[in-house]
Each structure stands twice: as C-alpha cells, then as structure tokens.
Design a protein around this motif. Sequence first.
Motif, PDB file in Angstrom:
ATOM      1  N   ASP A   4      -4.527  -8.268  10.853  1.00  0.00           N
ATOM      2  CA  ASP A   4      -3.707  -7.423  11.728  1.00  0.00           C
ATOM      3  C   ASP A   4      -3.899  -7.808  13.191  1.00  0.00           C
ATOM      4  OD1 ASP A   4      -2.943  -6.118   9.460  1.00  0.00           O
ATOM      5  OD2 ASP A   4      -4.214  -4.361   9.781  1.00  0.00           O
ATOM      6  N   ALA A   5      -5.122  -8.156  13.553  1.00  0.00           N
ATOM      7  CA  ALA A   5      -5.436  -8.418  14.951  1.00  0.00           C
ATOM      8  C   ALA A   5      -4.821  -9.708  15.467  1.00  0.00           C
ATOM      9  CB  ALA A   5      -6.950  -8.454  15.140  1.00  0.00           C
ATOM     10  N   VAL A   6      -4.670 -10.723  14.603  1.00  0.00           N
ATOM     11  CA  VAL A   6      -4.240 -12.035  15.087  1.00  0.00           C
ATOM     12  C   VAL A   6      -2.733 -12.232  15.076  1.00  0.00           C
ATOM     13  CG1 VAL A   6      -6.408 -13.113  14.384  1.00  0.00           C
ATOM     14  CG2 VAL A   6      -4.453 -13.115  12.811  1.00  0.00           C
ATOM     15  N   CYS A   7      -1.981 -11.353  14.415  1.00  0.00           N
ATOM     16  CA  CYS A   7      -0.529 -11.560  14.310  1.00  0.00           C
ATOM     17  C   CYS A   7       0.124 -11.536  15.684  1.00  0.00           C
ATOM     18  CB  CYS A   7       0.108 -10.491  13.424  1.00  0.00           C
ATOM     19  SG  CYS A   7       1.901 -10.687  13.269  1.00  0.00           S
ATOM     20  N   PRO A   8       0.768 -12.634  16.124  1.00  0.00           N
ATOM     21  CA  PRO A   8       1.399 -12.666  17.443  1.00  0.00           C
ATOM     22  C   PRO A   8       2.573 -11.700  17.578  1.00  0.00           C
ATOM     23  CG  PRO A   8       1.152 -14.877  16.528  1.00  0.00           C
ATOM     24  CD  PRO A   8       0.891 -13.908  15.419  1.00  0.00           C
ATOM     25  N   MET A   9       3.207 -11.355  16.449  1.00  0.00           N
ATOM     26  CA  MET A   9       4.359 -10.456  16.482  1.00  0.00           C
ATOM     27  C   MET A   9       3.957  -9.003  16.283  1.00  0.00           C
ATOM     28  SD  MET A   9       7.001 -12.334  17.079  1.00  0.00           S
ATOM     29  CE  MET A   9       8.474 -11.534  16.465  1.00  0.00           C
ATOM     30  N   ARG A  10       2.643  -8.746  16.209  1.00  0.00           N
ATOM     31  CA  ARG A  10       2.101  -7.394  16.061  1.00  0.00           C
ATOM     32  C   ARG A  10       2.587  -6.736  14.770  1.00  0.00           C
ATOM     33  NH1 ARG A  10      -1.296  -8.699  17.280  1.00  0.00           N
ATOM     34  NH2 ARG A  10      -2.286  -6.663  17.591  1.00  0.00           N
ATOM     35  N   LEU A  11       2.527  -7.489  13.655  1.00  0.00           N
ATOM     36  CA  LEU A  11       2.926  -6.983  12.345  1.00  0.00           C
ATOM     37  C   LEU A  11       1.688  -6.704  11.499  1.00  0.00           C
ATOM     38  CD1 LEU A  11       5.806  -9.537  11.601  1.00  0.00           C
ATOM     39  CD2 LEU A  11       6.016  -7.262  12.605  1.00  0.00           C
ATOM     40  N   ARG A  12       1.891  -6.065  10.368  1.00  0.00           N
ATOM     41  CA  ARG A  12       0.825  -5.794   9.411  1.00  0.00           C
ATOM     42  C   ARG A  12       1.039  -6.691   8.198  1.00  0.00           C
ATOM     43  NH1 ARG A  12      -2.598  -3.230  12.759  1.00  0.00           N
ATOM     44  NH2 ARG A  12      -1.618  -1.430  13.767  1.00  0.00           N
ATOM     45  N   PRO A  13       0.322  -7.799   8.095  1.00  0.00           N
ATOM     46  CA  PRO A  13       0.597  -8.789   7.041  1.00  0.00           C
ATOM     47  C   PRO A  13       0.453  -8.259   5.624  1.00  0.00           C
ATOM     48  CG  PRO A  13      -0.758  -9.732   8.778  1.00  0.00           C
ATOM     49  CD  PRO A  13      -0.709  -8.263   9.039  1.00  0.00           C
ATOM     50  N   ARG A  14      -0.391  -7.262   5.383  1.00  0.00           N
ATOM     51  CA  ARG A  14      -0.632  -6.778   4.012  1.00  0.00           C
ATOM     52  C   ARG A  14       0.364  -5.680   3.645  1.00  0.00           C
ATOM     53  NH1 ARG A  14      -6.460  -4.662   4.624  1.00  0.00           N
ATOM     54  NH2 ARG A  14      -5.543  -4.074   6.629  1.00  0.00           N
ATOM     55  N   THR A  15       1.634  -5.991   3.772  1.00  0.00           N
ATOM     56  CA  THR A  15       2.653  -4.986   3.487  1.00  0.00           C
ATOM     57  C   THR A  15       3.867  -5.651   2.866  1.00  0.00           C
ATOM     58  OG1 THR A  15       3.912  -3.148   4.447  1.00  0.00           O
ATOM     59  CG2 THR A  15       3.749  -5.151   5.757  1.00  0.00           C
ATOM     60  N   ILE A  16       4.900  -4.850   2.582  1.00  0.00           N
ATOM     61  CA  ILE A  16       6.079  -5.381   1.909  1.00  0.00           C
ATOM     62  C   ILE A  16       6.916  -6.244   2.843  1.00  0.00           C
ATOM     63  CG2 ILE A  16       6.188  -3.513   0.232  1.00  0.00           C
ATOM     64  CD1 ILE A  16       8.218  -2.128   1.950  1.00  0.00           C
ATOM     65  N   LYS A  17       7.767  -7.024   2.241  1.00  0.00           N
ATOM     66  CA  LYS A  17       8.526  -8.028   2.981  1.00  0.00           C
ATOM     67  C   LYS A  17       9.435  -7.418   4.042  1.00  0.00           C
ATOM     68  CE  LYS A  17      11.642 -11.946   2.138  1.00  0.00           C
ATOM     69  NZ  LYS A  17      12.349 -12.710   1.090  1.00  0.00           N
ATOM     70  N   ARG A  18      10.073  -6.307   3.737  1.00  0.00           N
ATOM     71  CA  ARG A  18      11.019  -5.746   4.707  1.00  0.00           C
ATOM     72  C   ARG A  18      10.310  -5.229   5.955  1.00  0.00           C
ATOM     73  NH1 ARG A  18      11.497  -0.073   4.088  1.00  0.00           N
ATOM     74  NH2 ARG A  18      10.490   0.758   2.208  1.00  0.00           N
ATOM     75  N   HIS A  19       9.016  -4.968   5.859  1.00  0.00           N
ATOM     76  CA  HIS A  19       8.239  -4.595   7.040  1.00  0.00           C
ATOM     77  C   HIS A  19       7.758  -5.826   7.801  1.00  0.00           C
ATOM     78  CE1 HIS A  19       7.175  -0.379   5.231  1.00  0.00           C
ATOM     79  NE2 HIS A  19       8.423  -0.477   5.654  1.00  0.00           N
ATOM     80  N   MET A  20       7.975  -6.995   7.193  1.00  0.00           N
ATOM     81  CA  MET A  20       7.624  -8.265   7.834  1.00  0.00           C
ATOM     82  C   MET A  20       8.883  -9.010   8.263  1.00  0.00           C
ATOM     83  SD  MET A  20       4.274  -8.595   7.782  1.00  0.00           S
ATOM     84  CE  MET A  20       3.947 -10.341   7.808  1.00  0.00           C
ATOM     85  N   PHE A  21       9.922  -8.276   8.584  1.00  0.00           N
ATOM     86  CA  PHE A  21      11.242  -8.846   8.876  1.00  0.00           C
ATOM     87  C   PHE A  21      11.173  -9.930   9.944  1.00  0.00           C
ATOM     88  CE2 PHE A  21      15.269  -8.734  11.271  1.00  0.00           C
ATOM     89  CZ  PHE A  21      16.166  -8.991  10.247  1.00  0.00           C
ATOM     90  N   THR A  22      10.334  -9.753  10.953  1.00  0.00           N
ATOM     91  CA  THR A  22      10.279 -10.709  12.059  1.00  0.00           C
ATOM     92  C   THR A  22       9.100 -11.669  11.951  1.00  0.00           C
ATOM     93  OG1 THR A  22       9.103  -9.054  13.380  1.00  0.00           O
ATOM     94  CG2 THR A  22      11.489  -9.194  13.662  1.00  0.00           C
ATOM     95  N   CYS A  23       8.529 -11.802  10.762  1.00  0.00           N
ATOM     96  CA  CYS A  23       7.417 -12.744  10.567  1.00  0.00           C
ATOM     97  C   CYS A  23       7.872 -14.163  10.905  1.00  0.00           C
ATOM     98  CB  CYS A  23       6.929 -12.676   9.124  1.00  0.00           C
ATOM     99  SG  CYS A  23       5.666 -13.901   8.708  1.00  0.00           S
ATOM    100  N   THR A  24       7.070 -14.876  11.696  1.00  0.00           N
ATOM    101  CA  THR A  24       7.427 -16.236  12.113  1.00  0.00           C
ATOM    102  C   THR A  24       6.747 -17.316  11.274  1.00  0.00           C
ATOM    103  OG1 THR A  24       5.634 -16.261  13.736  1.00  0.00           O
ATOM    104  CG2 THR A  24       7.795 -15.488  14.492  1.00  0.00           C
ATOM    105  N   GLN A  25       6.087 -16.941  10.193  1.00  0.00           N
ATOM    106  CA  GLN A  25       5.411 -17.884   9.302  1.00  0.00           C
ATOM    107  C   GLN A  25       4.379 -18.738  10.046  1.00  0.00           C
ATOM    108  OE1 GLN A  25       7.419 -15.904   7.612  1.00  0.00           O
ATOM    109  NE2 GLN A  25       7.452 -17.308   5.899  1.00  0.00           N
ATOM    110  N   CYS A  26       3.770 -18.186  11.072  1.00  0.00           N
ATOM    111  CA  CYS A  26       2.781 -18.962  11.832  1.00  0.00           C
ATOM    112  C   CYS A  26       1.480 -19.126  11.056  1.00  0.00           C
ATOM    113  CB  CYS A  26       2.512 -18.309  13.181  1.00  0.00           C
ATOM    114  SG  CYS A  26       1.627 -16.730  13.102  1.00  0.00           S
TER     115      CYS A  26
END
Length: 346
Positions: free
Chosen positions: A283-305
Amino acid sequence: MSELSAQRDTDRADNRPRRFIPIASAASVGLASTRRQQRQRVALQMGFFILFVLAPVFDIFRYDLDADHAWLLGMEWRLGLDDFLAGKASALEAAGNIMLRLFVPLFIGAGVLLGVAWKWGRLYCGWLCPHFSVVETINRLMTRASGKPSVWERSTSPPWQADGSRLKVDARWWAVVLPAAVTFAFLWAVVLLTYLLPPAEVYSNLFHGELTRNQFIFITAVTVVLSLEFLFARHLFCRFVCAVGLFQSLAWMSNRNAMVVGFKRERASDCSSCLPERQSACDAVCPMRLRPRTIKRHMFTCTQCAQCVDACAETQRDNPEGPLLTWVSGEAARQNEAGFRTVRER
C-alpha cells in the motif's frame, strides 16, 4: 589382492560424500525477478524520457508551425492539401489524403496502444510515460520531506521500507522538492515548445536570453501550470484527467483475462508480519495511491509499475513460500477475481 582392491575402490566410489546443488527458494527467485524487472522499468523510463526530449531536435516527430507541416523520422509529413489549395486536385482527393496520412496512422497507433492495454494494462503509463516518471520522482522526494508521497494524504506513510530499513523524514528535503518540481516543469515547457517551433531557434533564443514575446509567455505559463500540477495534482491528473490513461484503463477493464496483480488470500495472515506495526508495504509504495490487495475495478488506474509486487517480494524474502502478490492472467486472473467475490459473500 587385485580383485579385493578393486572392490574397495568401488565401495569408496559408491560411499563417497556427494555434493548437492542447493535449489533456490521461491522467495529468493521471486525477489531477484522483481528487482530485475524494476531495473528494466527504470531503464525504459529513462530512455523514453530522453527520447521525449530529443525527438524534436532530430526531427523524429514534431509539428513546425512556421513551416506549417509535421516532421516524422527526419522527413516532411504533409497532408497532401497543397494541390487542392492550388486548384489542381478535387475535394475527394483531398479527403482521401487526409484519411490516409492523418487518420489511418492515428487509428493504427491507437489500436496498438489499446491492444497492449487490453492484454497487459497501462504498460505505457508505468513503463514509458515521461509524466509518470516525474510523478514517481516527486513522490519519493516528498516522502522524504514530509513522510507522505502527496500533500493530500491524510496520514503519513509507514516509517519502515520494504527492505526493513527505517525511512528518515527531514523537512530540509523541501528545499529539493520545490526546485525539482519547477525544474521539471520548465524542462517540459521548453520541450513542448520545441514540438511546435524549430528546436534550434528555441534553444538558441533561450541560451542567449532572446526569447520572443510569445515564446516567453508560453514557457512561463506552462512552467507555472506544470509546477502546480507536479506539486499538488500529479496523481489526480493521471487518475482522472489523462485521456491516454483513461482509454487504456477502459480497454484493460473490458478483458477479464487481462494481467492483474494476484493476491494469495489463503496466506493473508502473512501480511500481518509484512512490516513492523502491522503495516503494508504494498500500500505504501503504490505511486497512484491504490490498494493492491483488492478487486480489479478498485485498481482501475493501476499503471502496472509492479512496485507493489516488488515490495511484497522484498518483505517475504525469508518466507520459503514466496511473495503473496504476483502477476496473473488468463484463467488465474478470473479465479483471482472470483476469490474476492467468494470472500465477500461469506
């Protein structure tokens, strides 16, 4: 005697200590892989940023307002309207030239971008985009200055980093954050101007302090706007404003088999030992301030970094079962989402 000696030699050969080659644990293999992946990503980001700056200089791609035509790979790129304006071609021929020389290349480029996003997600954003590389750089500097990657964060980030070291927050880093944001903004302003005017003219005028009135206004205005954006709204721009990112996200969401960050929920208890004080490195390292351990629709703006995957591998480096976050696709991606729904129903 010779037969007895030979038998003893055979017995020694059979009973001699054997050397075993140790097999790397899943954790060590995963950590090495994610570290290598991050090095590759940073190298691609740096290379593309250099290309972004130098493309107008070498006429790889730019539009010249003075000459009223574009440049592509060192060659003039015109729409083929000169004959139409001179009365030597019909309107139908002019329309065909516009379609062939403008819209067809745009559709092909958009198709490639969306095709990649449909299968793998916003790879352009996380691996190439020059704006996102600035976002990550300012994030790191601001975290050192305030303990938060963004001024809009309600609470500070965990004081522990994924490798177990403690992050030292020092307000003196603000003396680096502010100049860095303005410098990046100024560089962007100058580079954007070279996409519209001859680069030799822009850089020469800038070096000699002889910018024209319009050039000065453009560089000043863009520098101010981008400085504010880099300091206050860089994540918001990537998440809600950037059309390139938005269409990639839509393409990615439409494919249920697309690559996603998979979470091994059956080992969720291992997350409690991720960082001291029961905090999560991913959670701390995500540049887009997302929660990686969640469903895909909550990761809509994930940049695959993949920074969350790398952080998880780092914290679980001593766990023989390996990290909890991994890339999955196809049926594994479907099962990952199905698992979330099952947990929710329970």
